[in-house]
Structures are given as C-alpha cells and as structure tokens.
Design a protein around this motif. Structure first.
Motif, PDB file in Angstrom:
ATOM      1  N   TYR A  82      66.725 105.782  50.816  1.00  0.00           N
ATOM      2  CA  TYR A  82      67.006 104.675  49.906  1.00  0.00           C
ATOM      3  C   TYR A  82      67.784 103.608  50.656  1.00  0.00           C
ATOM      4  O   TYR A  82      68.492 103.884  51.617  1.00  0.00           O
ATOM      5  N   PHE A  83      67.617 102.369  50.207  1.00  0.00           N
ATOM      6  CA  PHE A  83      68.315 101.241  50.826  1.00  0.00           C
ATOM      7  C   PHE A  83      68.452 100.117  49.813  1.00  0.00           C
ATOM      8  O   PHE A  83      67.838 100.147  48.761  1.00  0.00           O
ATOM      9  N   GLY A  84      69.278  99.154  50.122  1.00  0.00           N
ATOM     10  CA  GLY A  84      69.497  98.011  49.236  1.00  0.00           C
ATOM     11  C   GLY A  84      70.642  98.210  48.257  1.00  0.00           C
ATOM     12  O   GLY A  84      71.265  97.264  47.824  1.00  0.00           O
ATOM     13  N   GLY A  85      70.914  99.440  47.882  1.00  0.00           N
ATOM     14  CA  GLY A  85      71.984  99.771  46.943  1.00  0.00           C
ATOM     15  C   GLY A  85      72.084 101.272  46.817  1.00  0.00           C
ATOM     16  O   GLY A  85      71.288 102.021  47.395  1.00  0.00           O
ATOM     17  N   GLY A  86      73.059 101.728  46.059  1.00  0.00           N
ATOM     18  CA  GLY A  86      73.242 103.159  45.859  1.00  0.00           C
ATOM     19  C   GLY A  86      72.263 103.722  44.842  1.00  0.00           C
ATOM     20  O   GLY A  86      71.628 102.987  44.097  1.00  0.00           O
ATOM     21  N   MET A  87      72.150 105.022  44.817  1.00  0.00           N
ATOM     22  CA  MET A  87      71.293 105.720  43.852  1.00  0.00           C
ATOM     23  C   MET A  87      72.138 106.073  42.622  1.00  0.00           C
ATOM     24  O   MET A  87      73.297 106.451  42.756  1.00  0.00           O
TER      25      MET A  87
END
Length: 162
Positions: A137-142
């Motif tokens: 994942y990337f761009g922000g947290g899960m």
C-alpha cells in the motif's frame, strides 16, 4: 480436478467473445476454468456498474480441496459482481470461488482513505490451511486492517481463514 487450468486477468474496451463475458465498468476482471479436455467449464466476471471501475486480478491459488482463491485490486467505484463496497482510492481484493460453478463464495477488500492505494499481489496456502496474501500500500495508511504508513510503499501480509 487434475488437468484443469484456471486463468485470471482483466479486459477493457469491449466485451469478450470467447468466452462470452460482457464488459462491466471500464476494465472488469475475469476468472476462467478450462477442463482437462480443453473445454471451457465456466467464466466469471468481476466488476462494477460504474463506468470508471477497473479490476486487476494478479494472483490465483487452488487449495488441496479445490477451492480457488483470487487476489488483486479495484478502483473507480464499488464492485457489483461480487458486491463489495470500496474503502479507499484503490482496494486490495481477495475472493474464494467454487471450483464447480465459478461462483464467488466470499469476497473481502482491504483499504484506507481517499489517497490510499492497496494492492494484493499473490496468495499462498499455509500448512494449516489458512490463506496468506502478500500485498502493498502507498499514498496513505490502511484503515482495514489498521496500518500506519512507514515508507513510500509498504508491504503487508494478511492471514485469512479459508
């Protein structure tokens, strides 16, 4: 059964003619089973009714009982086949399918906020029969599961009851 072949992928632009799968969204995914004789057993579409939905199926695993597990990602809106509500910008997708009919027996998605891209890359079966899914994942947290972003792109492993 022995000799069966399973194929997962996606298509765009127009419906498929062999096997017949109608376009659903911008680029739906599909899973196909070809029997040991080479005859098509079934074809299942994965997509959303919104014109912007894109599905990418990247992993496929068959367990010792014949159940099929497919992993990938989707974006652009909710899925309608199977019904899955989007959590983030791009969600990880994991499905279990019936080997006889091709129907989806369950589907789960994992994602974050509006800026989070989650990708499920591959699946494997643990010795105890649980499903292990590798992703990033990337761009922000899960938010599902709850994971804090540590770098530009973070890896994750999910352990799911099969």
């Amino acid at each position: 059964s022995t000799g069966d072949v399973y194929i997962a992928g996606r298509f765009a632009g127009s419906s498929l003619t062999t096997p017949v799968i109608a376009l659903l969204g911008q680029a739906p995914g599909f899973v196909v089973k070809v029997g040991s004789t080479g005859a098509l057993a079934w074809a299942t579409r994965v997509g959303g009714s919104s014109a912007s939905v894109t599905v990418t199926l990247t992993g496929l695993k068959v367990d010792s009982t014949g159940q099929i597990y497919v992993s990938g990602r989707f974006d652009g809106g909710n899925l309608t086949e199977p019904a899955v509500t989007k959590l983030g910008k791009t969600d990880m997708l994991v499905m279990r399918m019936n080997p006889t009919s091709g129907s989806v027996t369950w589907a789960r998605n994992f994602g974050g906020g509006a800026s989070t891209d989650g990708w499920a890359h591959e699946a494997a079966m643990a010795p105890d029969g649980t499903l292990i899914v590798g992703g990033s994942y990337f761009g922000g947290g899960m938010t599902s599961p709850s994971l804090v972003k540590r770098g530009v792109q973070d890896g994750l492993l999910l352990r799911l009851a099969s």
